[in-house]
Scaffold this active site. Structure first.
Site, PDB file in Angstrom:
ATOM      1  N   ALA A  63     -12.165   6.448  -7.612  1.00  0.00           N
ATOM      2  CA  ALA A  63     -13.530   6.544  -7.108  1.00  0.00           C
ATOM      3  C   ALA A  63     -14.517   6.727  -8.251  1.00  0.00           C
ATOM      4  O   ALA A  63     -14.146   7.027  -9.385  1.00  0.00           O
ATOM      5  CB  ALA A  63     -13.636   7.713  -6.131  1.00  0.00           C
ATOM      6  N   GLY A 102      -8.297   5.313  -5.113  1.00  0.00           N
ATOM      7  CA  GLY A 102      -8.845   4.188  -4.366  1.00  0.00           C
ATOM      8  C   GLY A 102      -8.386   2.851  -4.909  1.00  0.00           C
ATOM      9  O   GLY A 102      -8.278   1.869  -4.161  1.00  0.00           O
ATOM     10  N   GLU A 105      -5.106   2.289  -3.330  1.00  0.00           N
ATOM     11  CA  GLU A 105      -5.341   1.980  -1.918  1.00  0.00           C
ATOM     12  C   GLU A 105      -5.844   0.558  -1.752  1.00  0.00           C
ATOM     13  O   GLU A 105      -5.472  -0.139  -0.797  1.00  0.00           O
ATOM     14  CB  GLU A 105      -6.344   2.976  -1.327  1.00  0.00           C
ATOM     15  N   GLU A 125      -5.017  12.097  -5.559  1.00  0.00           N
ATOM     16  CA  GLU A 125      -6.080  12.867  -4.911  1.00  0.00           C
ATOM     17  C   GLU A 125      -5.756  14.345  -4.753  1.00  0.00           C
ATOM     18  O   GLU A 125      -6.670  15.189  -4.730  1.00  0.00           O
ATOM     19  CB  GLU A 125      -6.404  12.252  -3.538  1.00  0.00           C
TER      20      GLU A 125
END
Length: 678
Positions: A63, A102, A105, A125
């Protein structure tokens, strides 16, 4: 503004490229650009497949941290990933560098994943007190199985591309220089075929067939998860992937994510994330300060500390000259270093070839003259001012002009040490923590005359050898030990007043420390610094040493230890403490755990406030960095100063007043004004 996302055509394949240095963070502009590019590929009838890759050193590494704490701006990452996965044209992720958070992901939302062998993938995370929030906990188990997903999601440690291929996270490894070409060819080969969507994968059925894997994982990883909320939430999320349809699993993931995001632990861990980065910045030092070259390092002292310090540089590929006064001590020290390296090799942390390469960079010597060409010399000798000044005077004679001279002192004045040289501007403190080859913290002590380029070089060098550095001014004990002394002072007083020493230790264990002050004394050795005269007994510690209770190494210290080094309170020690308390006129009383906790921790906060007021530390978060990395303060509380602000500075002041303990003017002022330390 120019979008960080561009597209390039290669026949029937659309290549979507992110150029968002330094780490291709998934900020709003990147997310919007990806969504637009996918829409463009879907709308063009001549495009039959798509590749997502990144310019620069890495794939999407997570992120955009600059968005933390700000109102979200669309499109959200889950929305973008759903659009990627929904594509009926194959989308291939071409991964180099790291695909983290992210970024991982996003790769999971693609239909296929290719990577270079040196790439790493992971969902870290939990390191911020969170879990993946864009479907990662639901897609990953469906792709690789719940059992393989648990370590990635719950522990947060990245894995190599080869390991990712083994568990099914990757479809193919490519050449280091042919990633894009192979990804395009791979995408083209899949054109026109039905796409595999990760959300529809069935590997998660292992969690259905064997639901015990979740509880077993929690048990085996209990030590790593102790006190932390996020790992337990991560297990619940992965379990949801085994028990719920994808849409319901995503809803469960979101509920868990939001609960963590609004909780105190994630706030504390996000505070630390930024604190560690802020600690690298020195307010009055320009960012472009020139750095001094460090091509060879000298270390004086081949004992536990000196050997550990030397290993940091050897492991980073920097040659070390190791100086001792006696051949026997030198041989013993180098042998211990080799054994430590070989132990790491046996645990798979390095190869024997790397062990040999590190040791080949070591030059043991008994002659100060061999330090002549070192760019940096660090002394790790006996903690005595006269001894250290003698060492620095000798170094001033033999080392070349411009060489940095550093002391590993943990308490003594760097300014006084510097007076033994003709180059006080090149003198500073480099306070390593034992074991120096393991502990992450490095307190960089800035003397009154330490030059800016010397300080900047030390801070950069800390990163080179894998340390987390924080700058301290000159005072007794610097940041960490100065605050520790206040905790130890209260611990000693508490056991004189009637508190059990095991209760004192247990209070800190319950708070989240790895050990309490009396356990720590036993581990380090109670005889360190002891005068060796059994007839001279003025403290409890001296009494224990006189009784041969030196700590764990003797099988007894404050505690008795069994063969597995499990501790048990000692009747002999209880009697010694009771005798000292009686002679000192202390009336024994029951001391509750709340009082113990307040008296141990609140004076530390007060001392931290004084350190800030005296400008010994640049910022409160630097103190948090010191205590988390050097003393085991639980990261999920954010460090002593953040924790104090969390419970309220007025609470700290009231507690200190209640116990009749000093309150600094600065702390009282901050509390009265309703301020936090930062």
């Amino acid at each position: 503004m120019t979008s960080p996302i561009r597209t390039e055509r290669d026949g029937n394949v659309l290549v979507i490229v992110s150029d968002n240095p330094p780490v291709n963070a998934l900020g709003q502009a990147v997310r919007a650009g990806l969504a637009d590019a996918i829409a463009k590929g879907l709308a063009d009838p001549d495009i039959e497949a798509m590749v997502i890759r990144c310019d620069g050193q890495t794939f999407f590494a997570g992120a955009d941290i600059t968005e933390f704490g700000k109102p979200p701006q669309g499109p959200s990452l889950p929305q973008v990933l759903d659009r990627i996965e929904a594509s009926d044209k194959p989308v291939v992720a071409a991964i180099h560098g790291t695909a983290l958070g992210g970024g991982c992901e996003l790769a999971l939302a693609c239909h296929y994943r290719l990577a270079v062998p040196k790439a790493k993938l992971g969902l870290p995370e939990v390191k911020l007190g969170l879990i993946p929030g864009a479907g990662g906990t639901q897609r990953l188990p469906r792709l690789v199985g719940a059992k393989a997903a648990l370590p990635l999601v719950v522990l947060g440690n990245p894995i190599s591309a080869r390991d990712a291929l083994d568990i099914g996270l990757l479809d193919l490894l490519t050449g280091d220089s042919s990633l894009e070409a192979e990804a395009i060819a791979f995408a083209r080969s899949k054109a026109g075929q039905p796409v595999p969507r990760t959300s529809q994968g069935t590997a998660n059925q292992d969690g259905v067939r064997d639901p015990a894997i979740f509880d077993e994982f929690r048990v085996t990883q209990g030590r790593a998860m102790r006190g932390l909320d996020a790992p337990n939430a991560a297990i619940a999320a992965v379990r949801a992937a085994a028990e719920l349809p994808f849409a319901e699993g995503v809803k469960k993931e979101r509920e868990l994510f939001v609960g963590l995001m609004t909780g105190t632990q994630s706030k504390a861990m996000r505070h630390y994330f930024f604190a560690e980065r802020a600690a690298q910045k020195i307010a009055d030092l320009p960012a472009d300060t020139p750095l001094l070259p460090i091509r060879a390092v000298g270390v004086i002292g081949a004992g536990t500390m000196g050997g550990g310090i030397a290993m940091n540089f050897l492991s980073a590929g920097i040659p070390v000259i190791l100086l001792e006064m006696q051949q026997e001590a030198l041989d013993r020290g180098t042998a211990v270093m080799r054994r430590n390296y070989e132990a790491s090799a046996k645990r798979g942390r390095m190869t024997m070839a790397q062990v040999d390469a590190a040791m080949d960079l070591l030059t043991p010597t008994l002659d100060y003259a061999d330090l002549a060409d070192c760019d940096l010399v660090i002394e790790a000798v006996y903690e005595n001012m006269d001894v250290k000044k003698q060492v620095f005077a000798r170094l001033d004679e033999v080392t070349k002009p411009g060489a940095i001279l550093a002391s590993n002192t943990s308490y003594l004045s760097i300014d006084e040490i510097a007076t033994a040289t003709q180059r006080p501007g090149h003198v500073l403190g480099l306070h390593f923590f034992s074991p120096a080859n393991v502990m992450k913290l490095l307190e960089v002590v800035r003397g009154a005359q330490t030059r800016g380029d010397v300080l900047a070089t030390a801070m950069k060098l800390a990163r080179t050898i894998g340390k987390v550095a924080a700058v301290s001014g000159v005072c007794a004990g610097f940041i960490g030990n100065r605050m520790l002394s206040k905790r130890q002072e209260q611990a000693n007083k508490l056991i004189m007043e009637g508190a059990s020493y095991w209760d004192v230790d247990d209070v800190l264990l319950e708070f989240g420390f790895p050990m309490g002050p009396f356990q720590m004394g036993d581990l380090a050795g109670l005889d360190i610094g002891w005068h060796r005269d059994p007839a001279k007994v003025t403290t409890v510690r001296e009494a224990l040493c006189a009784a041969g209770r030196f700590g764990q190494k003797a099988g007894k210290g404050f505690y008795d230890y069994d063969s597995a080094r499990q501790r048990t309170p000692s009747d002999e020690v209880r009697a010694i403490i009771a005798d000292f308390a009686a002679k000192a006129g202390h009336t024994q009383r029951e001391v509750g755990k709340d009082e113990i906790r307040e008296r141990l921790l609140y004076p530390m906060v007060n001392e931290g406030a004084k350190i800030l007021d005296e400008k010994i530390a640049q910022r409160a978060s630097d103190i948090d960095v010191v205590w988390i990395n050097g003393y085991g303060w639980p990261i999920y509380t954010g460090g002593p100063m953040f924790w104090a602000s969390t419970i309220g500075l007025e609470t700290i002041v009231a507690g200190l007043d209640r116990h009749g303990l000093p309150v600094s003017d600065y702390l009282r002022k901050c509390a009265a004004e309703g301020r936090t330390f930062d």
